[in-house]
Write an enzyme that holds these catalytic residues in place. Sequence first.
Site, PDB file in Angstrom:
ATOM      1  N   HIS A  56       0.821  -1.217   0.000  1.00  0.00           N
ATOM      2  CA  HIS A  56       0.000   0.000   0.000  1.00  0.00           C
ATOM      3  C   HIS A  56       0.856   1.269   0.000  1.00  0.00           C
ATOM      4  CE1 HIS A  56      -3.059  -2.945   1.923  1.00  0.00           C
ATOM      5  NE2 HIS A  56      -3.018  -3.069   0.613  1.00  0.00           N
ATOM      6  N   ASP A  83      -4.054  -2.353  -5.172  1.00  0.00           N
ATOM      7  CA  ASP A  83      -3.018  -3.386  -5.031  1.00  0.00           C
ATOM      8  C   ASP A  83      -2.246  -3.589  -6.332  1.00  0.00           C
ATOM      9  OD1 ASP A  83      -3.273  -4.109  -2.354  1.00  0.00           O
ATOM     10  OD2 ASP A  83      -4.691  -5.738  -2.754  1.00  0.00           O
ATOM     11  N   HIS A  98      -9.987  -1.449  -4.108  1.00  0.00           N
ATOM     12  CA  HIS A  98      -8.778  -1.874  -3.402  1.00  0.00           C
ATOM     13  C   HIS A  98      -7.938  -2.815  -4.267  1.00  0.00           C
ATOM     14  CE1 HIS A  98      -6.004  -2.389  -0.155  1.00  0.00           C
ATOM     15  NE2 HIS A  98      -5.928  -3.652  -0.530  1.00  0.00           N
ATOM     16  N   HIS A 134      -1.668 -10.747  -5.710  1.00  0.00           N
ATOM     17  CA  HIS A 134      -0.291 -10.258  -5.783  1.00  0.00           C
ATOM     18  C   HIS A 134       0.631 -11.182  -6.591  1.00  0.00           C
ATOM     19  CE1 HIS A 134      -0.974  -6.925  -3.113  1.00  0.00           C
ATOM     20  NE2 HIS A 134      -1.420  -7.702  -2.153  1.00  0.00           N
TER      21      HIS A 134
HETATM   22 ZN    ZN Z   1      -4.059  -4.552  -0.458  1.00  0.00          ZN
END
Ligand code: ZN
Length: 291
Positions: free
Chosen positions: A82, A244, A240, A267
Amino acid sequence: MSYAQRNERTISSPAVVDGFGYWTGRDVRVEFRPAPPGTGLVFVRCDLTPNVRIPALVENRVEVPRRTVLRRGSASVEMVEHVLAALAGMQIDNCEVHVNQSELPGIDGSSLKFVEALDAAGIVVQPALRAQLIVREITRLGDDDCWIEARPNRTAELTIRFRVDYGNSGIGKQTLQLPICPNTFRRDLSAARTFMLKEEADWLLAQGLGKRATLADLLVFDDAGPIDNTLRFRDECARHKILDLVGDLALCGCDVIGQIAAHRSGHKLNADMVRILLQEGEKVAGRRKSA
Ligand SMILES: [Zn+2]
């Protein structure tokens, strides 16, 4: 076809954000410092002697569940996603991020505090042109359930479309597409918080995540919607996930020009896309400009 290169940017003065790590529960101080052209984003573990510098590049990324970790030698920084999203989203290209712990602060699970601190520090436009990575072909990774795709863009922008699909849970299905620039990042993405289902939250709290964080610090959903919490955006989860992805793409170390579409990606898959783009995309080097 080439795209105009923008100038590199840094902050005009240091900026500090204090907090504690979700996993370790330890207090941590983050200090953003201005850096010269060509530096990139570099974490500095200032609690170690000598200090260890860890460039925010995909080659320093190690795979750990549920958070982004960068490592150089035996030194690491954790939960950097973040902070990276805030810097990349605000187009701050050169910055030293000094930290006095391995785990960065979780705060409210968004990038808002970091963006506010960077905005307060002010921006400096630098006499250097920002390197680019131009997507020239369609590249797709993942499977039918969970995928990410990169395509060429008609404009000199990064555009991201993300689809979240949590079936019949309180999160449900959300899709959002946005061009990424400091204005859209600040207004539409920076405040979107990390989210999870109740089952995941219970498991994480049992693993020790709740040393200091509580359910009130986390955006947790059951079948009816967020538990003891109010959404900041109707589609906060999709926002969000785009935040990311902005942070993950920062590990390219340059601007990405293309359209990225993702469906339930995370991710790890995002980082795999970064590696492929670095191999297959067209690189335009950064250049010093005489002032
Ligand atoms: Zn995140």
